[in-house]
Design a protein around this motif. Sequence first.
Motif, PDB file in Angstrom:
ATOM      1  N   ASN A   1       2.933   4.493 -26.499  1.00 37.21           N
ATOM      2  CA  ASN A   1       1.831   4.616 -25.558  1.00 37.21           C
ATOM      3  C   ASN A   1       0.586   4.097 -26.255  1.00 37.21           C
ATOM      4  OD1 ASN A   1       0.220   5.514 -23.338  1.00 37.21           O
ATOM      5  ND2 ASN A   1      -0.210   7.423 -24.408  1.00 37.21           N
TER       6      ASN A   1
ATOM      7  N   SER B   1      -6.085   3.666 -29.882  1.00 44.36           N
ATOM      8  CA  SER B   1      -6.385   2.365 -29.273  1.00 44.36           C
ATOM      9  C   SER B   1      -5.341   1.312 -29.651  1.00 44.36           C
ATOM     10  CB  SER B   1      -7.760   1.884 -29.730  1.00 44.36           C
ATOM     11  OG  SER B   1      -7.674   1.377 -31.048  1.00 44.36           O
TER      12      SER B   1
ATOM     13  N   PHE C   1      -4.060   3.881 -25.484  1.00 41.20           N
ATOM     14  CA  PHE C   1      -5.158   4.051 -24.525  1.00 41.20           C
ATOM     15  C   PHE C   1      -5.763   2.673 -24.231  1.00 41.20           C
ATOM     16  CE2 PHE C   1      -9.539   5.776 -23.405  1.00 41.20           C
ATOM     17  CZ  PHE C   1      -9.118   6.276 -22.179  1.00 41.20           C
ATOM     18  N   TYR C   2      -6.535   2.580 -23.148  1.00 43.97           N
ATOM     19  CA  TYR C   2      -7.031   1.248 -22.772  1.00 43.97           C
ATOM     20  C   TYR C   2      -8.395   0.892 -23.343  1.00 43.97           C
ATOM     21  CZ  TYR C   2      -8.765   4.224 -18.937  1.00 43.97           C
ATOM     22  OH  TYR C   2      -9.309   5.232 -18.201  1.00 43.97           O
ATOM     23  N   GLU C   3      -9.075   1.848 -23.973  1.00 40.83           N
ATOM     24  CA  GLU C   3     -10.371   1.496 -24.572  1.00 40.83           C
ATOM     25  C   GLU C   3     -10.166   1.077 -26.024  1.00 40.83           C
ATOM     26  OE1 GLU C   3     -13.095   1.086 -23.059  1.00 40.83           O
ATOM     27  OE2 GLU C   3     -12.826   2.170 -21.178  1.00 40.83           O
TER      28      GLU C   3
ATOM     29  N   GLU D   1      -0.263   9.125 -15.113  1.00 41.09           N
ATOM     30  CA  GLU D   1      -0.597   7.699 -15.249  1.00 41.09           C
ATOM     31  C   GLU D   1      -0.294   6.971 -13.949  1.00 41.09           C
ATOM     32  OE1 GLU D   1       0.886   5.530 -18.608  1.00 41.09           O
ATOM     33  OE2 GLU D   1      -0.150   6.846 -20.004  1.00 41.09           O
TER      34      GLU D   1
ATOM     35  N   GLU E   1      -7.032  10.179 -28.324  1.00 40.95           N
ATOM     36  CA  GLU E   1      -6.418   8.920 -27.893  1.00 40.95           C
ATOM     37  C   GLU E   1      -6.266   7.929 -29.055  1.00 40.95           C
ATOM     38  OE1 GLU E   1      -5.013   8.218 -25.007  1.00 40.95           O
ATOM     39  OE2 GLU E   1      -5.515  10.198 -24.247  1.00 40.95           O
TER      40      GLU E   1
ATOM     41  N   LYS F   1      -4.024  -0.435 -19.374  1.00 37.14           N
ATOM     42  CA  LYS F   1      -3.395  -0.324 -20.689  1.00 37.14           C
ATOM     43  C   LYS F   1      -2.703  -1.634 -21.078  1.00 37.14           C
ATOM     44  CE  LYS F   1      -2.748   4.647 -20.977  1.00 37.14           C
ATOM     45  NZ  LYS F   1      -1.855   5.719 -21.411  1.00 37.14           N
TER      46      LYS F   1
ATOM     47  N   TYR G   1     -13.094   9.274 -27.294  1.00 38.66           N
ATOM     48  CA  TYR G   1     -11.917   9.576 -26.462  1.00 38.66           C
ATOM     49  C   TYR G   1     -10.980  10.448 -27.289  1.00 38.66           C
ATOM     50  CZ  TYR G   1     -13.945   5.757 -23.879  1.00 38.66           C
ATOM     51  OH  TYR G   1     -14.822   4.953 -23.194  1.00 38.66           O
ATOM     52  N   THR G   2     -11.375  11.671 -27.511  1.00 37.21           N
ATOM     53  CA  THR G   2     -10.658  12.574 -28.412  1.00 37.21           C
ATOM     54  C   THR G   2      -9.161  12.616 -28.109  1.00 37.21           C
ATOM     55  OG1 THR G   2     -12.641  13.911 -28.588  1.00 37.21           O
ATOM     56  CG2 THR G   2     -10.569  14.970 -29.247  1.00 37.21           C
TER      57      THR G   2
ATOM     58  N   ARG H   1       5.284   9.528 -18.830  1.00 36.47           N
ATOM     59  CA  ARG H   1       3.819   9.454 -18.861  1.00 36.47           C
ATOM     60  C   ARG H   1       3.257   9.453 -17.432  1.00 36.47           C
ATOM     61  NH1 ARG H   1       1.733  10.179 -23.271  1.00 36.47           N
ATOM     62  NH2 ARG H   1      -0.201  10.035 -22.125  1.00 36.47           N
TER      63      ARG H   1
END
Length: 251
Positions: A67, A81, A69-71, A106, A79, A114, A76-77, A100
Amino acid sequence: MKMRRPFIAANWKMNKTLSETREFIANFIPVVRDVSDIDIAIAPPFTLLRAAAEALKGTNILLSAQNVFYEEKGAYTGEISPLMVCDAGCKYVIIGHSERRQYFNETDLIVNRKIKAAKKAGLGVILCIGESLEEREAGKTFDVLLKQIEEGLNGVDLENLIIAYEPIWAIGTGKTATSEQAQEAHAYIRERLKILYGNRADESCIIYGGSVTPDNIDSLMACSDVDGALVGGASLKVDSFCRIVKFKKEK
Ligand code: PEP
């Protein structure tokens, strides 16, 4: 003979400690060292990625995350990248797994964001799609797949993108789709990709996931549109995953 290169990936989900990971990889490498005609990937939990990358260095086994995250970074605690996943040694990331979608809400829009972020960071993407039992029984399988393809891949090219067809009713249930059901869904997915991307879809790797075992891998891989497998439970033991990787090829 299929022209596409087979891709077999292990999705370890939330399993294994550091010592179990090292032991698995140490036993797995010698058995698959001679496998040169398929791509093999292992997707351990985040905490094990760096150690797995170290253990896999110089081998023919690719590392994948489960998996992302998209940022790119920021507040973003909890997560992780795409850049961090690359930095840990991953070449691939699984996106949109049904677990997910089901437990972490999601949506196809999130999945799309993502995928874009992962590709921007240079990661290959394994996009999971698939219908629930209720959707299959209501005759909605193709509608569900179409929505997941169109919304998940909106604005995304096919480069370095693998699609995993994973009927939810077959994941972790011991209930595999028959070869005919898998072939039918894979052919449909390829047909839709052709509508969206043209003949490039003939080169796309579409893999099957859902209770794949040493007993059913050969017949699944014999299907003309099944190009590999995403394996959960049966990838946790070296013996069974090795047998899956060494599936019997069609003549
Ligand atoms: C999966 O985790 O993607 C999966 C298909 O699991 P299993 O092989 O256990 O059904």
